[in-house]
Scaffold this active site. Structure first.
Site, PDB file in Angstrom:
ATOM      1  N   ASP A   1      -6.624 -11.715   9.433  1.00 61.86           N
ATOM      2  CA  ASP A   1      -7.216 -10.814  10.407  1.00 61.86           C
ATOM      3  C   ASP A   1      -6.993  -9.384   9.886  1.00 61.86           C
ATOM      4  OD1 ASP A   1      -8.529  -9.762  12.539  1.00 61.86           O
ATOM      5  OD2 ASP A   1      -7.431 -10.868  14.058  1.00 61.86           O
TER       6      ASP A   1
HETATM    7  C1  BGC Z   1     -10.001  -8.898  15.298  1.00 63.62           C
HETATM    8  C2  BGC Z   1     -10.898  -9.974  14.725  1.00 63.62           C
HETATM    9  C3  BGC Z   1     -12.078  -9.343  14.031  1.00 63.62           C
HETATM   10  C4  BGC Z   1     -11.594  -8.372  12.992  1.00 63.62           C
HETATM   11  C5  BGC Z   1     -12.706  -7.719  12.217  1.00 63.62           C
HETATM   12  C6  BGC Z   1      -9.695  -7.808  14.297  1.00 63.62           C
HETATM   13  O1  BGC Z   1      -9.044  -6.742  14.889  1.00 63.62           O
HETATM   14  O2  BGC Z   1      -8.820  -9.481  15.774  1.00 63.62           O
HETATM   15  O3  BGC Z   1     -11.314 -10.830  15.742  1.00 63.62           O
HETATM   16  O4  BGC Z   1     -12.892 -10.340  13.482  1.00 63.62           O
HETATM   17  O5  BGC Z   1     -10.838  -7.372  13.630  1.00 63.62           O
HETATM   18  O6  BGC Z   1     -13.439  -6.855  12.979  1.00 63.62           O
END
Ligand code: BGC
Length: 757
Positions: A283
C-alpha cells in the site's frame, strides 16, 4: 453427437499440447528478458511511483522522468488520459535501455469517469450481474483513459462503522463479500487480460484491514486465527480463486508483524496455500511505515518486505534505494529480487504490453466510450438498485408527481457531494443533483427548495473534511435563519423531503468518526421540521451505517442512498416518485447506538445469551440499550410487501455426497411489482468450536408482479457446512443444523436437518 464431442475434445487436446501453453511462453519470454537486465534494472521494475502530487500520503519520488529513462520505474500511478500516458510510456519504451513498458495504475474504485455508487452501496444491490457490469464499464472507461491496472476491489470485511473505509467495501459478511469479490474481478479482468478494454484488478487490503481497532484508520489489528480463516480471509481467497492478477498488502499488523513484511501472510498462505502466482504490491508507503511500526530502518524493512514476498513498493522507494545494498551485504537474496521482477514483467506480459505498449492509448476510444449515454444510463439503474428503504410509514413513498413538495437539506443541491469518496477520475461537475433529478422526473410537481442547514456548523471539522474541495460549505446565514426558511416552505407543502447526511469525504480513507449520528446542525433542522407535523422523508447520504434511532422514531420514511455517483439525482428521483421500487438490502447492520459496535448478524451465542427479558441480571447485554441493531443485516423494504411461507426441505438428513433442497414460497402481497432478495442462513448447532448464530450461505433475487408468488429453491451440500476448526482444518462436522430463510437476517422461517458422515 456424443461421438463428435469426443472427437472435438481429442482434437483440441492434441492441438493444445502441440504448442507450448501461454504460461510457459510467458516464462520463456520473461527469462530471456531478465538475462539482459542489470541488477539495477531488475530493482527498478519493483518501483511504483506517482509522477508528482500527493495522493494519500507524502510523495517521496522526485525526478520521475529521469528515473523512467534509467529503467528505475516499473509502473506509474495517478495519471490518466491516453495522451499523457502515451507520453510517459514513450519515455520507457523509447528512452530506456531495454524499452520495458510501464504499468499504469489508478484507484478506479466505483466507476471511472462515469461514477457508480460507492462500494458499500453497490453491495446492497446483492446483484452480482449488476456489480460485475459496473466493474466492466469501469474497466472499459479506465482502459480508454490509458490505464491498465486498478487498485480494486477492496474486500475487507468491516464491522465497525466508525471506520471510514467501510464505504469502500462490501460490509460485514464473508459469503456476500466473496461473491462480490469474484464479480468485481471478473468485471475488471474479463476473460482475456490482453484485450484493450480489460485491466489488472488488485484485491486489497491484504489482510484484515477492516478490523482496525476502535475503527481508527491505519490502526492495529489483532485477531484469532479461527476468526481470520472463517470470517475475514474468505473474500481475498475468493478473489484469488477468481484469478485476480494482483494483491495489495495492508497497512496493519497481523500477529504484530506488518502485513507488508509478513512472510506467513504473503508467502506461506497467499502463494503456497492459496496458489497465487501474480504480483503483490504494497500500500502507499506501507514499506516505509514499517519503521513507525517499530520493526527497523528503511533498509531493514525493505529487505523484510521483499523477503516476505512483496514484489512492488508503492511510492516509498525503499526498494529502489536499499535493495542493492542489502544484496551486497547478504541481507536479501538475488533470487528474491528476481522472483519479484519476474512477477512484474509477467503482469506486463499478460496485458500484452510487450506486443503493444500503447494499446490503452486510443484517443478515439476515450472520446466515444467515456461517459457515454449508455454508461450514464447504466449508472442511473445501478444507483437506484443500491438504495435501501429503511422505513416507509403509511406508504408515504412513493411520492405523487404533483402537488407541493418542500425539498430541504444541505445535500439537496450539492453537486460536489454526489460522487462519494474515491472517485479519483470522476468529474463532480458532471453529476446530477437531487433537485435536478426531482425536477426532471416530476416536472408536474411544485418543488420548493431551502438549504435549511449546513452539513456541519463546525469549521474545524469542515476544514478536515474539505481537503479535496469544499464539500462542507458553511453558509453565511445563521442557522436560525436557514431553519426558518426551511420551516416556512415546509408549512406550505404537503410533504417534506429532507436530503441530509454525510459529506462525501466524511467516509473513505482517514475518515474515522466517533459519533456516527447526523451532525447537530442537521438534527436541529429535523427537529424543527418535525414540529410542523408534515410527513418527512429523509433521503440519507452516507458512506457508513449511522445511528438513526431518533430519525426512525420521528420521521415517516428513510431512504438510504449512500453516494450514488454521477446519476445520483436522477436515480433518487426515480425511486422517490415510484418509477423504481427500492430493492436494496443492507450489507452491514445499523447499530442503535455507537456503544453496540461491533454488531453483526453472525455473532456467537455466548454462554449467557440474552433473550430480551426486562429484568434479568448476569446476561450478556447492556443495561441501557438493546443488543439488536436498529436495522439488521439483509434488511430493506420495498414499495410492495413480501410474505414468506412453506419453508420445506426435501430431506432431513444430508450426507457427504448428497444435497438438500430447501424451498420457500415468496409472495408479493402489495399493489406494485417488486424485487426481493431471499436469503438463506444456517446454524451449526453443536461444533468443536462455538459457531455463529447465523451464517449467510445463499441468496437469490426474485422479481414478482403484484399478487404473484414464486417458489425459490436452494441447494445445500457438505461444502456449505464447512468451517476452519481450531487446528485450522476445513471440516464439516456431523450433527444438527438449523436453516433459516427470509428477507433479512432477523425475520426468518426456520427448519432443521442433520448432517451425517
Ligand atoms: C490506500 C489504497 C490505495 C492507495 C493508492 C492508499 O492510501 O490505502 O487503498 O489504493 O492509497 O491510492
Amino acid at each position: 453427437m456424443k461421438k463428435l464431442a469426443i472427437f472435438v475434445s481429442l482434437f483440441l487436446t492434441v492441438t493444445l499440447t502441440a504448442q507450448p501453453p501461454a504460461d510457459s511462453k510467458m516464462k520463456v519470454f520473461v527469462a530471456a528478458l531478465m538475462k539482459k537486465m542489470t541488477i539495477d534494472e531488475k530493482i527498478g521494475q519493483l518501483n511504483l511511483v506517482t509522477p508528482g502530487g500527493a495522493v494519500t500520503g507524502s510523495v517521496v519520488s522526485t525526478d520521475v522522468e529521469a528515473k523512467i529513462k534509467k529503467g528505475e520505474v516499473g509502473g506509474l500511478f495517478g495519471i490518466t488520459g491516453p495522451d499523457r500516458i502515451q507520453q510517459a510510456q514513450k519515455l520507457a519504451v523509447e528512452n530506456s535501455r531495454l524499452k520495458i513498458p510501464l504499468l499504469f495504475g489508478l484507484d478506479v474504485i466505483h466507476g471511472h469517469k462515469t461514477v457508480f455508487p460507492i462500494p458499500i452501496g453497490l453491495s446492497c444491490s446483492w446483484d452480482m450481474d449488476l456489480i460485475e457490469r459496473s466493474a466492466r464499464i469501469a474497466a472499459i472507461e479506465g482502459t480508454a483513459d490509458g490505464l491498465n491496472w486498478t487498485f480494486s476491489p477492496m474486500v475487507d470485511i468491516a464491522r465497525d462503522p466508525r471506520w471510514g473505509r467501510v464505504s469502500e467495501g462490501s460490509g460485514e459478511d464473508p459469503y456476500l463479500g466473496s461473491r462480490i469479490a469474484e464479480a468485481m474481478v471478473k468485471g475488471y479482468q474479463g476473460d482475456d487480460l490482453s484485450k484493450d478494454n480489460t485491466m489488472l484488478a488488485c484485491v486489497k487490503h491484504f489482510a484484515l484491514y477492516g478490523a482496525a481497532e476502535g475503527g481508527r484508520d491505519y490502526n492495529t489489528v489483532d485477531m484469532s486465527r479461527v476468526r481470520m480463516y472463517n470470517e475475514y480471509l474468505p473474500p481475498y481467497k475468493a478473489a484469488v480463486d477468481a484469478g485476480v492478477a494482483t494483491v495489495m498488502s495492508s497497512f496493519n499488523v497481523i500477529d504484530g508483524i506488518p502485513a507488508t513484511g509478513n512472510k506467513w501472510l504473503l508467502t506461506d498462505m497467499l502463494r503456497k496455500q492459496w496458489g497465487f502466482t501474480g504480483l503483490v504490491v504494497s500500500d502507499y508507503t506501507s514499506v516505509n511505515e514499517m519503521t513507525n511500526h517499530g520493526v527497523g530502518d528503511l533498509q531493514k524493512v525493505s529487505g523484510l518486505s521483499l523477503s516476505a514476498g512483496l514484489d512492488m513498493d508503492m511510492v516509498g522507494e525503499g526498494f529502489l534505494t536499499t535493495l542493492k545494498k542489502s544484496l551486497t551485504e547478504g541481507k536479501v537474496t538475488q533470487k528474491a529480487i528476481e522472483d519479484a521482477c519476474a512477477r512484474v514483467l509477467e503482469a506486463k506480459y499478460k496485458l500484452g504490453l510487450f506486443d503493444d505498449p500503447y494499446r490503452y492509448c486510443n484517443e478515439e476510444r476515450a472520446k466515444t466510450q467515456i461517459l457515454s449515454q449508455a454508461h450514464r444510463k447504466a449508472a442511473r439503474e445501478i444507483a437506484a438498485k443500491s438504495f435501501v428503504l429503511l422505513k416507509n410509514e403509511n406508504q408515504i413513498l412513493p411520492l405523487k408527481k404533483t402537488g407541493k413538495i418542500a425539498l430541504v437539506g444541505p445535500l439537496a443541491d450539492s453537486r460536489r457531494n454526489m460522487l462519494g469518496t474515491w472517485s479519483v477520475a470522476g468529474d463532480w461537475q458532471k453529476s446530477v443533483t437531487v433537485i435536478e433529478g426531482m425536477k426532471s422526473v416530476a416536472s408536474g410537481a411544485n418543488i420548493l427548495y431551502a438549504k435549511g442547514a449546513n452539513i456541519s456548523d463546525d469549521s474545524i471539522f469542515a476544514k478536515k473534511v474539505n481537503v479535496f474541495g469544499v464539500e462542507i460549505d458553511i453558509d453565511k446565514r445563521s442557522s436560525e435563519e436557514m431553519i426558518r426558511e426551511a420551516v416556512d416552505i415546509a408549512n406550505q407543502s404537503e410533504v417534506i423531503v429532507a436530503v441530509m447526511g454525510e459529506a462525501a469525504d466524511m467516509t473513505g480513507e482517514a475518515s474515522s468518526m466517533a459519533d456516527i449520528s447526523l451532525p447537530e446542525s442537521q438534527k436541529n433542522l429535523l427537529r424543527a421540521l418535525a414540529k410542523t407535523g408534515k410527513p418527512i422523508v429523509l433521503v440519507l447520504f452516507n458512506g457508513r451505517p449511522m445511528t438513526l434511532k431518533w430519525e426512525n422514531e420521528n420521521l415517516s420514511a428513510i431512504l438510504d442512498v449512500w453516494f450514488g455517483g454521477t446519476e445520483s439525482g436522477n436515480a433518487i428521483a426515480d425511486v422517490l416518485f415510484g418509477d423504481y421500487s427500492p430493492s436494496g438490502k443492507l450489507s452491514m447492520s445499523f447499530p442503535v447506538h455507537v456503544g453496540q459496535i461491533p454488531v453483526y448478524h453472525s455473532q456467537l451465542n455466548t454462554g449467557r445469551p440474552y433473550a430480551g427479558e426486562e429484568s434479568s441480571k448476569f446476561k450478556s447485554n447492556y443495561l441501557d440499550i438493546p443488543n439488536e441493531p436498529l436495522f439488521p443485516f439483509g434488511y430493506g423494504l420495498s414499495y410492495t410487501s413480501f410474505s414468506y411461507s412453506d419453508l420445506k426441505i426435501d430431506k432431513v438428513t444430508l450426507n457427504t455426497t448428497g444435497k438438500i433442497v430447501a424451498s420457500i414460497t415468496v409472495a408479493n402481497n402489495g399493489k406494485v411489482a417488486g424485487q426481493e432478495t431471499v436469503q438463506l442462513y444456517i446454524r451449526d448447532v453443536v461444533g468443536s468450536i462455538s459457531r455463529p448464530m447465523k451464517e449467510l450461505k445463499r441468496f437469490a433475487k426474485v422479481n414478482l408482479n403484484a399478487g404473484e408468488s414464486k417458489t425459490v429453491d436452494f441447494e445445500i451440500t457438505v461444502n456449505d457446512l464447512k468451517f476452519y476448526n481450531s487446528d485450522l482444518k476445513l471440516v464439516a462436522e456431523p450433527g444438527d443444523f438449523k436453516i433459516f430463510v427470509g428477507g433479512n437476517s432477523r425475520d426468518v422461517k426456520e427448519s432443521a436437518f442433520k448432517f451425517v458422515q
